[in-house]
Design a protein around this motif. Structure first.
Motif, PDB file in Angstrom:
ATOM      1  N   GLN A   2       0.819  -1.419  -0.254  1.00  0.00           N
ATOM      2  CA  GLN A   2       0.400   0.049   0.199  1.00  0.00           C
ATOM      3  C   GLN A   2       1.176   1.045  -0.305  1.00  0.00           C
ATOM      4  O   GLN A   2       1.754   1.641   0.945  1.00  0.00           O
ATOM      5  N   VAL A   3       0.396   1.965  -1.077  1.00  0.00           N
ATOM      6  CA  VAL A   3       1.669   3.553  -0.947  1.00  0.00           C
ATOM      7  C   VAL A   3       0.344   4.648  -0.746  1.00  0.00           C
ATOM      8  O   VAL A   3      -0.654   4.828  -1.411  1.00  0.00           O
ATOM      9  N   THR A  29      -4.621   6.075  -1.174  1.00  0.00           N
ATOM     10  CA  THR A  29      -3.738   4.896  -0.584  1.00  0.00           C
ATOM     11  C   THR A  29      -3.681   4.405  -1.848  1.00  0.00           C
ATOM     12  O   THR A  29      -5.127   3.693  -1.843  1.00  0.00           O
ATOM     13  N   MET A  30      -3.321   2.973  -2.088  1.00  0.00           N
ATOM     14  CA  MET A  30      -3.968   2.493  -2.958  1.00  0.00           C
ATOM     15  C   MET A  30      -2.289   1.126  -3.387  1.00  0.00           C
ATOM     16  O   MET A  30      -1.816   2.155  -2.807  1.00  0.00           O
ATOM     17  N   SER A  88       0.709  -1.737  -7.340  1.00  0.00           N
ATOM     18  CA  SER A  88       0.784  -2.095  -8.366  1.00  0.00           C
ATOM     19  C   SER A  88      -0.725  -0.634  -9.363  1.00  0.00           C
ATOM     20  O   SER A  88      -0.451  -0.653 -10.503  1.00  0.00           O
ATOM     21  N   GLU A  89      -1.053  -0.270  -8.454  1.00  0.00           N
ATOM     22  CA  GLU A  89      -2.426   0.056  -9.610  1.00  0.00           C
ATOM     23  C   GLU A  89      -1.725   1.467  -9.471  1.00  0.00           C
ATOM     24  O   GLU A  89      -2.071   1.715 -10.652  1.00  0.00           O
ATOM     25  N   PHE A  90      -1.106   2.091  -8.680  1.00  0.00           N
ATOM     26  CA  PHE A  90      -0.487   3.569  -9.326  1.00  0.00           C
ATOM     27  C   PHE A  90       1.029   2.761 -10.336  1.00  0.00           C
ATOM     28  O   PHE A  90       0.324   3.922 -11.529  1.00  0.00           O
ATOM     29  N   LEU A  91       1.637   1.987 -10.351  1.00  0.00           N
ATOM     30  CA  LEU A  91       1.925   1.705 -11.920  1.00  0.00           C
ATOM     31  C   LEU A  91       1.246   1.658 -12.826  1.00  0.00           C
ATOM     32  O   LEU A  91       1.454   1.980 -13.430  1.00  0.00           O
ATOM     33  N   LYS A 101       4.513   9.186  -3.197  1.00  0.00           N
ATOM     34  CA  LYS A 101       5.491  10.508  -2.520  1.00  0.00           C
ATOM     35  C   LYS A 101       5.372  10.090  -0.782  1.00  0.00           C
ATOM     36  O   LYS A 101       4.599   9.719  -0.874  1.00  0.00           O
ATOM     37  N   ASP A 102       6.868  10.081  -0.973  1.00  0.00           N
ATOM     38  CA  ASP A 102       6.608  10.259   0.876  1.00  0.00           C
ATOM     39  C   ASP A 102       6.712   8.797   1.458  1.00  0.00           C
ATOM     40  O   ASP A 102       5.487   8.229   2.637  1.00  0.00           O
ATOM     41  N   TRP A 103       6.694   7.759   0.546  1.00  0.00           N
ATOM     42  CA  TRP A 103       6.434   6.437   0.650  1.00  0.00           C
ATOM     43  C   TRP A 103       7.598   5.585   1.818  1.00  0.00           C
ATOM     44  O   TRP A 103       8.677   5.801   0.585  1.00  0.00           O
ATOM     45  N   HIS A 104       7.314   4.973   2.595  1.00  0.00           N
ATOM     46  CA  HIS A 104       7.983   4.194   3.088  1.00  0.00           C
ATOM     47  C   HIS A 104       8.938   3.219   3.258  1.00  0.00           C
ATOM     48  O   HIS A 104       8.717   1.976   3.409  1.00  0.00           O
ATOM     49  N   PHE A 105       9.102   3.552   1.933  1.00  0.00           N
ATOM     50  CA  PHE A 105       9.346   1.917   0.727  1.00  0.00           C
ATOM     51  C   PHE A 105      10.500   1.306   1.531  1.00  0.00           C
ATOM     52  O   PHE A 105      10.930  -0.327   1.226  1.00  0.00           O
ATOM     53  N   VAL A 106      11.739   1.593   2.454  1.00  0.00           N
ATOM     54  CA  VAL A 106      11.851   0.618   3.537  1.00  0.00           C
ATOM     55  C   VAL A 106      11.557  -0.678   4.033  1.00  0.00           C
ATOM     56  O   VAL A 106      11.781  -1.291   4.299  1.00  0.00           O
ATOM     57  N   GLN A 107      10.460   0.035   4.674  1.00  0.00           N
ATOM     58  CA  GLN A 107       9.608  -0.379   5.310  1.00  0.00           C
ATOM     59  C   GLN A 107       8.859  -1.394   4.976  1.00  0.00           C
ATOM     60  O   GLN A 107       9.263  -2.415   5.247  1.00  0.00           O
TER      61      GLN A 107
END
Length: 348
Positions: free
Chosen positions: A40-41, A58-59, A62-65, A79-85
């Motif tokens: 979820q991003v 929030t989505m 894969s939906e965002f892509l 944006k502001d996506w905590h991608f490391v977590q």
């Protein structure tokens, strides 16, 4: 005055993100789906303003892509996506040595109960953008371009009076604003820069900025602080509290007012005096107990670096101790005084 800087392209060549997330200079959508597809991003609608920010939702990633690839006119921006977590087993990058003394993320890494960090990824197509703003906590930030370009507009400190109105609202878009609402904005000193693939931009504390993506763009970003800007963090917190106290001035004589003001401060600013002290305390003890190692470059862990850090921590503790706001928080002033004494004793 510390100026924004751009680090050269060859500093990121060893990053997995530069290898895996990009193909022929464009996003590798298949690999990104493989790594993060079900996450979820947070996604902003670049063309829809929401107060001083943009409308967000929030989505699934894969939906965002899918939307990014098939509906570029929507200008959606992850944006502001905590991608490391989102995928901690995958090591997408290594922090550059001269940006490694990251007190904010050290604090949150050692406090998993907060479930937070300040490591982000930003992904979007042509025309996706971030409105005019100052970084959280008056922190430093860096932004490393994995692919695509960013067009930056920087405004040096000391010009707030030119881009705020009588109600304290600031300009949303430096390229399109109401000249009647902001009659002095034409006097702003604005510095423009273009960030290309593989380059890293450093944004100093207090520099307001606006960023627009040119083409399909991915970046990795950190907000961070160290001994060189911890004073700026305290000053921002004090300023934010002053704004809260002004807004609540009509109920200042209510029971428990100081505690209520801190609750509002945390809701508005993301932290309060108690959390800020815990942050300073954690970093101070890490130096006092010789636990500052990890990814910090040797410049910051040398004897001179440790002394410099402790001196500046002591200075901020002194300001906190003298700050009238700490009186109304049970036990906080005594804790500040004890820690300040420990730090100053180490420096003797």
């Amino acid at each position: 005055m510390t100026l924004p800087k751009i680090a050269r392209r060859d500093t990121l060549t060893h990053w997995a993100a530069r290898r895996d997330w990009v193909t022929n200079g464009r996003p590798n959508f298949a690999k990104l789906r493989e790594l993060y597809g079900e996450c979820q991003v947070p996604v902003a609608e670049s063309d829809t303003a929401y107060f001083s920010d943009q409308k967000r939702t929030t989505m699934r990633f894969s939906e965002f892509l899918d939307a990014w690839q098939t509906e570029p006119e929507r200008k959606l921006y992850c944006k502001d996506w905590h991608f490391v977590q989102a995928n901690p087993q995958y090591r997408a990058y290594d922090v550059l040595p001269h940006l490694s003394d990251d007190w904010i993320n050290l604090f949150y890494d050692d406090h998993p109960e907060f479930s937070d960090d300040y490591r982000f990824s930003y992904m979007g197509g042509e025309g996706s953008w971030t409105p005019f703003h100052e970084d959280v906590y008056r922190s430093y930030s860096w932004s490393a371009n994995i692919c695509g370009e960013k067009h930056w507009l920087f405004v040096p400190p000391g010009q707030t009076h030119l881009f705020t109105d009588a109600c304290g609202n600031w300009i949303y878009n430096l390229l399109d604003y109401d000249t009647k609402q902001f009659p002095h904005a034409h006097k702003l000193q604005i510095i423009e820069a273009v960030q290309r693939p593989g380059e890293t931009v450093f944004v100093p504390s207090g520099w307001w900025h606006q960023v627009r993506n040119v083409g399909d763009t991915i970046s990795i970003n950190h907000n961070w602080a160290n001994e060189f800007n911890i004073l700026h963090m305290y000053q921002r917190l004090r300023s934010d509290l002053d704004s809260v106290l002004h807004a609540l001035r009509d109920v200042a004589d209510m029971d428990g007012f100081d505690e209520h003001a801190q609750v509002v401060l945390r809701a508005d600013s993301g932290t309060d005096y108690s959390r800020f002290f815990r942050f300073v305390e954690h970093i101070a003890k890490a130096y006092l107990e010789h636990r500052i190692v990890g990814g910090f470059d040797g410049y910051f862990t040398s004897t001179a670096g440790v002394v410099r850090a402790l001196e500046r921590i002591a200075a901020v503790l002194g300001l906190l101790s003298d700050d009238r706001a700490t009186v109304g928080i049970q036990g906080l002033r005594d804790e500040i005084a004890r820690l300040e004494e420990s730090v100053r004793e180490c420096l003797r």
